[in-house]
Design a protein around this motif. Structure first.
Motif, mmCIF file in Angstrom:
data_model
loop_
_atom_site.group_PDB
_atom_site.id
_atom_site.type_symbol
_atom_site.label_atom_id
_atom_site.label_comp_id
_atom_site.label_asym_id
_atom_site.label_seq_id
_atom_site.Cartn_x
_atom_site.Cartn_y
_atom_site.Cartn_z
ATOM 1 N N ASN A 146 14.597 -18.160 5.264
ATOM 2 C CA ASN A 146 14.322 -17.131 5.259
ATOM 3 C C ASN A 146 13.109 -16.765 4.939
ATOM 4 N N GLN A 147 12.526 -16.298 6.074
ATOM 5 C CA GLN A 147 10.916 -15.241 5.027
ATOM 6 C C GLN A 147 10.244 -14.636 4.671
ATOM 7 N N LEU A 148 9.857 -14.351 3.925
ATOM 8 C CA LEU A 148 10.281 -13.651 2.893
ATOM 9 C C LEU A 148 8.852 -12.839 2.048
ATOM 10 N N SER A 149 9.179 -11.344 1.961
ATOM 11 C CA SER A 149 7.696 -10.672 2.524
ATOM 12 C C SER A 149 7.600 -10.514 1.133
ATOM 13 N N LEU A 150 6.699 -10.349 -0.174
ATOM 14 C CA LEU A 150 6.049 -9.138 -0.942
ATOM 15 C C LEU A 150 4.858 -8.550 -0.558
ATOM 16 N N ARG A 151 4.450 -6.949 -1.272
ATOM 17 C CA ARG A 151 3.994 -6.415 -0.945
ATOM 18 C C ARG A 151 3.094 -5.479 -1.960
ATOM 19 N N ALA A 152 2.246 -5.638 -2.153
ATOM 20 C CA ALA A 152 1.899 -5.126 -3.379
ATOM 21 C C ALA A 152 1.322 -4.602 -3.199
ATOM 22 N N ALA A 153 1.079 -2.879 -4.079
ATOM 23 C CA ALA A 153 -0.263 -1.746 -3.612
ATOM 24 C C ALA A 153 -0.919 -0.855 -4.752
ATOM 25 N N LEU A 154 -2.232 -0.774 -4.989
ATOM 26 C CA LEU A 154 -2.823 -0.089 -5.852
ATOM 27 C C LEU A 154 -3.581 1.093 -5.451
ATOM 28 N N ASP A 155 -3.177 1.917 -6.667
ATOM 29 C CA ASP A 155 -3.758 3.031 -6.799
ATOM 30 C C ASP A 155 -4.715 3.122 -7.401
ATOM 31 N N THR A 156 -5.934 3.355 -7.754
ATOM 32 C CA THR A 156 -6.893 3.676 -8.542
ATOM 33 C C THR A 156 -8.304 4.934 -8.033
ATOM 34 N N GLU A 157 -8.140 5.277 -9.571
ATOM 35 C CA GLU A 157 -9.030 6.470 -9.821
ATOM 36 C C GLU A 157 -10.029 5.777 -10.163
ATOM 37 N N ILE A 158 -11.643 5.552 -9.959
ATOM 38 C CA ILE A 158 -12.449 5.190 -10.645
ATOM 39 C C ILE A 158 -14.261 6.036 -10.636
ATOM 40 N N HIS A 159 -14.825 6.634 -11.391
ATOM 41 C CA HIS A 159 -15.640 7.734 -11.681
ATOM 42 C C HIS A 159 -16.830 6.593 -13.142
ATOM 43 N N LEU A 160 -17.449 6.335 -11.727
ATOM 44 C CA LEU A 160 -19.202 5.453 -12.534
ATOM 45 C C LEU A 160 -20.364 6.345 -12.607
ATOM 46 N N TRP A 218 -5.164 0.592 -1.766
ATOM 47 C CA TRP A 218 -5.002 -0.809 -1.463
ATOM 48 C C TRP A 218 -3.753 -1.671 -1.267
ATOM 49 N N ILE A 219 -3.543 -2.041 -0.303
ATOM 50 C CA ILE A 219 -2.244 -3.049 -0.578
ATOM 51 C C ILE A 219 -2.663 -3.725 0.482
ATOM 52 N N LEU A 220 -1.611 -4.956 -0.080
ATOM 53 C CA LEU A 220 -1.668 -6.541 -0.497
ATOM 54 C C LEU A 220 -0.515 -7.353 0.016
ATOM 55 N N GLU A 221 -0.360 -8.077 1.045
ATOM 56 C CA GLU A 221 1.080 -8.906 1.071
ATOM 57 C C GLU A 221 1.253 -9.904 1.847
ATOM 58 N N ILE A 222 1.823 -10.989 1.011
ATOM 59 C CA ILE A 222 2.446 -12.478 1.187
ATOM 60 C C ILE A 222 3.616 -12.501 1.855
ATOM 61 N N LEU A 223 3.431 -13.141 2.928
ATOM 62 C CA LEU A 223 4.993 -13.940 3.814
ATOM 63 C C LEU A 223 5.015 -15.172 3.077
ATOM 64 N N TYR A 224 6.425 -16.038 2.805
ATOM 65 C CA TYR A 224 6.938 -17.024 2.432
ATOM 66 C C TYR A 224 7.886 -17.770 2.757
ATOM 67 N N ARG A 252 -0.667 3.590 -13.527
ATOM 68 C CA ARG A 252 0.114 3.823 -12.993
ATOM 69 C C ARG A 252 0.704 3.199 -11.939
ATOM 70 N N THR A 253 -0.482 2.325 -12.045
ATOM 71 C CA THR A 253 -0.644 2.140 -10.271
ATOM 72 C C THR A 253 -0.233 1.189 -9.307
ATOM 73 N N MET A 254 0.474 -0.030 -9.800
ATOM 74 C CA MET A 254 0.476 -0.713 -8.955
ATOM 75 C C MET A 254 1.875 -1.527 -9.350
ATOM 76 N N THR A 255 2.285 -1.112 -7.969
ATOM 77 C CA THR A 255 4.076 -1.632 -7.658
ATOM 78 C C THR A 255 3.999 -2.476 -6.654
ATOM 79 N N MET A 256 5.046 -3.501 -7.166
ATOM 80 C CA MET A 256 5.581 -4.167 -5.588
ATOM 81 C C MET A 256 6.916 -4.475 -5.315
ATOM 82 N N GLN A 257 6.846 -5.179 -4.475
ATOM 83 C CA GLN A 257 8.740 -4.561 -3.515
ATOM 84 C C GLN A 257 8.546 -6.251 -2.463
#
Length: 339
Positions: A146-160, A218-224, A252-257
């Motif tokens: 089978n081919q699985l997918s791992l998705r990770a999402a990051l929401d960040t708030e930055i003040h510089l 931002w969203i990252l996705e790995i297929l393996y 509270r913003t990095m989640t994976m699925q």
């Protein structure tokens, strides 16, 4: 009277036995992800471009701490340089961890693009760095590849300060790898990003990373591909780094699925830290036993109003002795029989 004493002794024996079982039968931890963290604060030396480099000296020492736990992790530091906080929790619903990191640094922002080198010498700022990572182990129990997918999402708030992207960022990294000898206590997060030089013999199935220097999502996705019975590891890392009166909030913003968890089995990670287990509430058990004994004693007294005073005193003495036995049973096992 004899029946009351027999019943009371039987009840006391039950609580003592329950107490003994509670002390030796600790809960067996179920498989879960392993979490680690590294938090640091230090002095900051500006460069000509306005970026902030390490400036660790006797007058500006490194303030840092590390932590490793299984299943969840919360850690924080507050220092003369600022504050850093991280948190991680394993999600039983989607078989993956959720990570968060936050960093705030004191200090005066540099003068950007100032050609005067004197503006960029000395230790005129501070930097805070918050890092958290996790590793989880799985087995694919499907009957066909089978081919699985791992998705990770990051929401960040930055003040510089000065809107200078060199003064702060939030980094997200995810990786999937296989290994026959991975041990968390030895390699930690080494295989997560496909790094070389790890002591474990691992095969990288995919790794991705992204660094955000402004408020963004931002969203990252790995297929393996996986084979029936194949075991694999999923690793993730989140970093919040900032200096010079800036804030990076990815708390509270990095989640994976996973794309599919139907045939996935969660396994224990070799070398996982054993979290501290709270001692059984033995004194509470003893107190409950005493309350029940007193209640029984009162009911017995009402039923026999004409009982002789000496007999009543003997019964109270029996209760006192039982309370002493209960306290002895509640005493931690390692203390019993020691000076």
């Amino acid at each position: 009277m004899q029946s009351f004493i027999f019943f009371a002794k039987t009840l006391l024996f039950f609580f003592i036995s329950l107490n003994a079982v509670a002390q030796v039968t600790l809960p067996v931890p179920k498989p879960a992800a392993v979490f680690g963290s590294y938090l640091a604060g230090y002095g900051c030396r500006y460069t000509f471009t306005g970026s902030c480099n390490f400036a660790i000296t006797p007058s500006s020492p490194l303030v840092a701490q590390e932590k490793n736990e299984t299943g969840r992790l919360i850690d924080s530091i507050n220092s003369q340089y600022g504050a850093a906080h991280v948190g991680g929790q394993f999600n039983d619903l989607n078989y993956l961890p959720k990570l968060g990191a936050y960093a705030y640094a004191y200090g005066i922002p540099p003068q950007i693009n100032n050609p005067d080198p004197s503006k960029y010498t000395g230790q005129t700022g501070t930097m805070m760095d918050a890092n958290i990572w996790s590793v989880a182990r799985y087995r694919y129990n499907g009957s066909s590849p089978n081919q699985l997918s791992l998705r990770a999402a990051l929401d960040t708030e930055i003040h510089l300060p000065e809107d200078n992207p060199l003064l702060g960022h939030s980094l997200m990294r995810i990786g999937v790898f296989t290994s026959n000898d991975y041990n968390y206590s030895i390699d930690g997060i080494c295989p997560i990003g496909g790094f070389t030089g790890c002591s474990t013999n691992s095969t990288n199935l995919g790794n991705l990373s992204v660094s955000l220097s402004s408020t963004d999502r931002w969203i990252l996705e790995i297929l393996y591909d996986v084979l029936p019975g194949q075991e694999f590891y999923v690793g993730a890392m989140l970093d919040a780094n900032v200096c010079c009166n800036g804030v990076v909030n990815s708390s509270r913003t990095m989640t994976m699925q996973f794309s599919d968890t139907t045939n996935l089995e969660l396994l224990s990670v070799a070398g996982a830290p054993i979290n501290a287990v709270d001692e059984p509430p033995t004194v509470l058990l003893a107190a409950i036993g005493l309350i029940l004994l007193i209640s029984i004693r009162k009911k017995s007294s009402k039923a026999s109003p004409g009982r002789p005073p000496g007999q009543l005193a003997a019964s109270c003495g029996t209760v006192r002795r039982m309370w002493a036995y209960a306290l002895l049973a509640a005493k931690p096992a390692q203390e019993v029989g020691t000076a």
